[in-house]
Design a protein around this motif. Structure first.
Motif, PDB file in Angstrom:
ATOM      1  N   UNK A 120       0.833  -1.202   0.000  1.00 26.75           N
ATOM      2  CA  UNK A 120       0.000   0.000   0.000  1.00 26.75           C
ATOM      3  C   UNK A 120       0.868   1.251   0.000  1.00 26.75           C
ATOM      4  N   UNK A 121       1.944   1.241   0.779  1.00 26.87           N
ATOM      5  CA  UNK A 121       2.841   2.390   0.785  1.00 26.87           C
ATOM      6  C   UNK A 121       3.436   2.648  -0.589  1.00 26.87           C
ATOM      7  N   UNK A 122       3.877   1.600  -1.270  1.00 25.85           N
ATOM      8  CA  UNK A 122       4.456   1.744  -2.601  1.00 25.85           C
ATOM      9  C   UNK A 122       3.426   2.269  -3.595  1.00 25.85           C
ATOM     10  N   UNK A 123       2.198   1.768  -3.497  1.00 26.54           N
ATOM     11  CA  UNK A 123       1.138   2.230  -4.397  1.00 26.54           C
ATOM     12  C   UNK A 123       0.807   3.697  -4.158  1.00 26.54           C
ATOM     13  N   UNK A 124       0.761   4.111  -2.893  1.00 27.01           N
ATOM     14  CA  UNK A 124       0.527   5.525  -2.607  1.00 27.01           C
ATOM     15  C   UNK A 124       1.675   6.374  -3.147  1.00 27.01           C
ATOM     16  N   UNK A 125       2.888   5.900  -2.980  1.00 26.34           N
ATOM     17  CA  UNK A 125       4.045   6.624  -3.501  1.00 26.34           C
ATOM     18  C   UNK A 125       3.939   6.787  -5.015  1.00 26.34           C
ATOM     19  N   UNK A 126       3.410   5.774  -5.689  1.00 23.10           N
ATOM     20  CA  UNK A 126       3.265   5.835  -7.136  1.00 23.10           C
ATOM     21  C   UNK A 126       2.295   6.893  -7.616  1.00 23.10           C
ATOM     22  N   UNK A 127       1.437   7.401  -6.719  1.00 19.34           N
ATOM     23  CA  UNK A 127       0.504   8.451  -7.110  1.00 19.34           C
ATOM     24  C   UNK A 127       1.197   9.797  -7.293  1.00 19.34           C
ATOM     25  N   UNK A 128       2.312   9.986  -6.591  1.00 15.12           N
ATOM     26  CA  UNK A 128       2.958  11.299  -6.572  1.00 15.12           C
ATOM     27  C   UNK A 128       3.326  11.823  -7.968  1.00 15.12           C
ATOM     28  N   UNK A 129       3.983  11.021  -8.830  1.00 10.64           N
ATOM     29  CA  UNK A 129       4.330  11.564 -10.152  1.00 10.64           C
ATOM     30  C   UNK A 129       3.123  11.998 -10.965  1.00 10.64           C
ATOM     31  N   UNK A 130       2.019  11.259 -10.863  1.00 10.09           N
ATOM     32  CA  UNK A 130       0.825  11.632 -11.624  1.00 10.09           C
ATOM     33  C   UNK A 130       0.290  12.981 -11.171  1.00 10.09           C
ATOM     34  N   UNK A 131       0.317  13.244  -9.863  1.00  7.90           N
ATOM     35  CA  UNK A 131      -0.187  14.508  -9.349  1.00  7.90           C
ATOM     36  C   UNK A 131       0.727  15.670  -9.724  1.00  7.90           C
ATOM     37  N   UNK A 132       2.018  15.396  -9.859  1.00  8.39           N
ATOM     38  CA  UNK A 132       2.982  16.460 -10.146  1.00  8.39           C
ATOM     39  C   UNK A 132       3.011  16.799 -11.636  1.00  8.39           C
ATOM     40  N   UNK A 133       3.021  15.784 -12.502  1.00  7.26           N
ATOM     41  CA  UNK A 133       3.224  16.019 -13.926  1.00  7.26           C
ATOM     42  C   UNK A 133       1.939  16.367 -14.674  1.00  7.26           C
ATOM     43  N   UNK A 134       0.803  15.827 -14.250  1.00  5.31           N
ATOM     44  CA  UNK A 134      -0.449  16.083 -14.959  1.00  5.31           C
ATOM     45  C   UNK A 134      -1.535  16.442 -13.952  1.00  5.31           C
TER      46      UNK A 134
END
Length: 281
Positions: A120-134
């Motif tokens: 779950x931690x890794x999946x939450x971390x994976x959200x960060x680039x999407x929020x930053x770039x788009x």
């Protein structure tokens, strides 16, 4: 059966949640990793709110991308008596069901909790680039939040839950919890009369994100696919020795899991079945 025998057989095993100090240490390490991941996402959320094109505009002037399922169901939801925060209510219940299931697994509790924190931690971390770039226009027209001018303080407010975020969309964090809870029960609960209702409850929770305009349909579907594949591939690495011993990432996962299959997959018969199915056992 005497009281002592009953205690030793049915009670004491469930009061020991880890096997040894390393098992406990890896659980604590996973907890620290999870906290770091959540804070990084809070940093991304603080940025996303600052570039949110709908930030604190009047609801009727906000642009929301077309979504067939959300557009068809949200008017019904707005007219209904369903609580407006139904998604937050259901995700809280789902998280409680996940943690509650793990802590009742006796000596396997630390293993299941560790897996949940890591995935779950890794999946939450994976959200960060999407929020930053788009930055997509958030679908919830009624979301209002006050952004602190100090970025560091603002991220801490988000991290501690003292401020809500309105700028994140893809992919859904709530759906990570809904899917993870369902996967944990499908893998490790042997009672279908428990697993099926909990899965249906989590499906309702995921759908509530759409009809309440909390997330777009693509946010929910994308999160489901990422979470499903993460749990599936993690278990394949545990159950298939070729993946767990001949790939660097497989060896890392198995190191972190610390022979968790001995208290989960082996007693459940899953590892033996998987080895037989792949011709390795």
């Amino acid at each position: 059966m005497g009281l002592k025998s009953f205690w030793l057989r049915y009670v004491l095993p469930y009061l020991i949640p880890w096997r040894d100090r390393r098992d406990l240490g890896l659980l604590l390490l996973s907890g620290f990793y999870f906290i770091v991941c959540i804070y990084i996402v809070a940093l991304a959320n603080a940025y996303a709110d600052r570039v949110n094109p709908n930030h604190n505009k009047p609801p009727d002037t906000r642009y929301v991308s077309p979504d067939l399922l959300m557009d068809a169901t949200n008017p019904w939801f707005e007219r209904s008596s369903i609580p407006k925060d139904i998604s937050d209510i259901t995700v809280g219940i789902s998280a409680f069901l996940l943690v509650g299931f793990a802590v009742t697994r006796g000596i396997a509790a630390a293993t299941l909790l560790r897996r949940g924190l890591l995935i779950i931690g890794t999946l939450y971390l994976g959200r960060a680039p999407y929020m930053i770039f788009t930055e997509f226009p958030p679908p919830l027209r009624t979301c209002f939040t006050e952004i602190n001018s100090n970025f560091g303080i603002d991220s801490l407010l988000l991290f501690s839950g003292r401020r809500v975020d309105c700028g994140d969309t893809f992919y859904s964090g709530h759906t990570i919890i809904f899917t993870s809870t369902s996967m944990a029960y499908w893998y490790h609960c042997r009672y279908w009369c428990i697993t099926i209702p909990i899965t249906l409850f989590n499906i309702f929770g995921a759908l509530s994100l759409i009809f309440s305009a909390y997330h777009y349909t693509s946010d929910v579907l994308g999160s489901f696919m990422f979470t499903f594949l993460s749990w599936y591939l993690f278990h394949l690495t545990i159950e298939i020795d070729e993946l767990g011993t001949q790939r660097w990432w497989g060896r890392l996962i198995r190191w972190w899991d610390y022979h968790g299959h001995l208290v989960l997959e082996v007693p459940e018969g899953r590892k033996t079945l998987m080895m037989a199915a792949t011709g390795t056992g």
